[in-house]
Design an enzyme around this catalytic site. Structure first.
Site, PDB file in Angstrom:
ATOM      1  N   GLU A  50     -21.290  34.950  -6.033  1.00  0.00           N
ATOM      2  CA  GLU A  50     -21.197  36.307  -6.263  1.00  0.00           C
ATOM      3  C   GLU A  50     -21.097  36.736  -7.992  1.00  0.00           C
ATOM      4  O   GLU A  50     -20.233  35.797  -8.435  1.00  0.00           O
ATOM      5  CB  GLU A  50     -19.933  37.306  -5.650  1.00  0.00           C
ATOM      6  CG  GLU A  50     -19.853  38.499  -5.822  1.00  0.00           C
ATOM      7  CD  GLU A  50     -18.673  39.193  -5.393  1.00  0.00           C
ATOM      8  OE1 GLU A  50     -18.463  40.523  -5.234  1.00  0.00           O
ATOM      9  OE2 GLU A  50     -17.628  38.576  -4.826  1.00  0.00           O
ATOM     10  N   LYS A 119     -23.810  45.289  -1.597  1.00  0.00           N
ATOM     11  CA  LYS A 119     -22.552  44.902  -0.944  1.00  0.00           C
ATOM     12  C   LYS A 119     -22.158  46.535  -0.189  1.00  0.00           C
ATOM     13  O   LYS A 119     -22.075  47.325  -0.861  1.00  0.00           O
ATOM     14  CB  LYS A 119     -21.570  44.912  -2.090  1.00  0.00           C
ATOM     15  CG  LYS A 119     -20.104  44.213  -1.476  1.00  0.00           C
ATOM     16  CD  LYS A 119     -19.272  43.730  -2.874  1.00  0.00           C
ATOM     17  CE  LYS A 119     -18.070  43.252  -2.246  1.00  0.00           C
ATOM     18  NZ  LYS A 119     -17.331  42.576  -3.558  1.00  0.00           N
ATOM     19  N   CYS A 160     -19.098  38.874  -0.302  1.00  0.00           N
ATOM     20  CA  CYS A 160     -17.502  38.855  -0.367  1.00  0.00           C
ATOM     21  C   CYS A 160     -16.684  39.716   0.658  1.00  0.00           C
ATOM     22  O   CYS A 160     -16.726  39.072   1.538  1.00  0.00           O
ATOM     23  CB  CYS A 160     -17.232  39.333  -2.057  1.00  0.00           C
ATOM     24  SG  CYS A 160     -15.465  38.783  -2.416  1.00  0.00           S
TER      25      CYS A 160
END
Length: 284
Positions: A50, A119, A160
């Site tokens: 990331e 995301k 994440c």
């Protein structure tokens, strides 16, 4: 045909735990170098961390943000094509229409963009006395699920904080993904507590392989990443794990082993769909 199937049921995965600096060109150059190193070791799928092209932090996102396609994704495309690998390009701050996103671009061995994952779940947490972080101060969330096909298996992508949401992994598995990849930068509070636990949970719940790619730990950075990029098998075992420093770690993914686990503990066919279900709102 059986010999061909057997060959395709195994492939090497590489996870690049990159040291990320404030100099974008250095980050891109080192990422390309390590992707090439991974391909030289037989990797067919390579994962970057990331925010691999910039420091992680709300104060950096706007400064380092790019359009897609742009400088960073061009470097990824070239690396994938040169090395003949499927390249999961970690994530970068993306600018589009006046908004910023935390975005993962995936490229095929021909250098073409396969999927772009923004995301979905923004990292907004507040652990008193330890860490407060609010991605939503600068970033906007993505609104779609992201999967791509390889000759080996279908792959689901999260970034994440997405890993904390079991429903996303369940939907990916339901849609046929056998590998879930999560570029992620957990920190020194959440990392030791939950990083491995979440990976093993997603893997064993769904009987899939789970791979995570973290930046290397930099104690001088404003946000210190935990590191410990890992690959977990469908039995919930950690089969490879990096330390805290920059490195490339490898795992040999065995889809026949995945099939064996599902046959031994057949939860997929034992689910009580008459009592509960997890579905995507974007079905159709």
């Amino acid at each position: 045909m059986s010999g061909i199937f057997k060959a395709m049921s195994k492939f090497r995965l590489a996870v690049v735990q990159l040291h990320v600096s404030k100099i974008k060109a250095d980050n891109l150059g080192r990422a390309q170098k390590l992707v090439k190193e991974a391909a030289g070791q037989g990797a067919k799928v390579v994962i970057l961390p990331e925010c691999f092209n910039s420091p992680y932090g709300t104060g950096f996102f706007a400064e380092y943000a790019e359009k897609i396609p742009g400088e960073s994704t061009q470097a990824l495309s070239e690396a994938a094509k040169e090395c003949g690998v499927y390249l999961v390009g970690g994530s970068i701050p993306e600018e589009d229409g006046g908004k910023l996103y935390n975005t993962c671009s995936v490229f095929g061995p021909d250098g073409k963009l396969l999927v772009k994952h923004r995301k979905i779940h923004l990292f907004d947490i507040d652990v008193p006395g330890k860490i407060r972080f609010q991605e939503s101060e600068t970033l906007s969330p993505g609104n779609s699920l992201s999967m791509f096909e390889t000759p080996f298996c279908k792959v689901g992508v999260g970034i994440c904080y997405d890993i904390r949401f079991a429903e996303l992994a369940q939907i990916y598995a339901k849609k046929g993904c056998q590998l879930l990849v999560y570029p992620g930068a957990f920190n020194m509070t959440t990392g030791p507590a939950h990083w491995e636990l979440l990976q093993r949970g997603r893997a064993v719940d769904n009987q899939v392989y789970v791979a995570t790619a973290s930046p290397a730990r930099d104690e001088t950075a404003s946000y210190v990443a935990w590191g410990h990029s890992s690959v977990v098998n469908p039995w919930g075992e950690v089969i490879t794990k990096a330390g805290s420093e920059e490195s490339v770690v490898y795992a040999d993914i065995d889809l026949q082993y995945l099939a064996d686990v599902r046959q031994q503990i057949p939860i997929t066919t034992q689910r009580r769909n008459d009592l509960y279900s997890v579905n995507s709102a974007q079905e159709g």
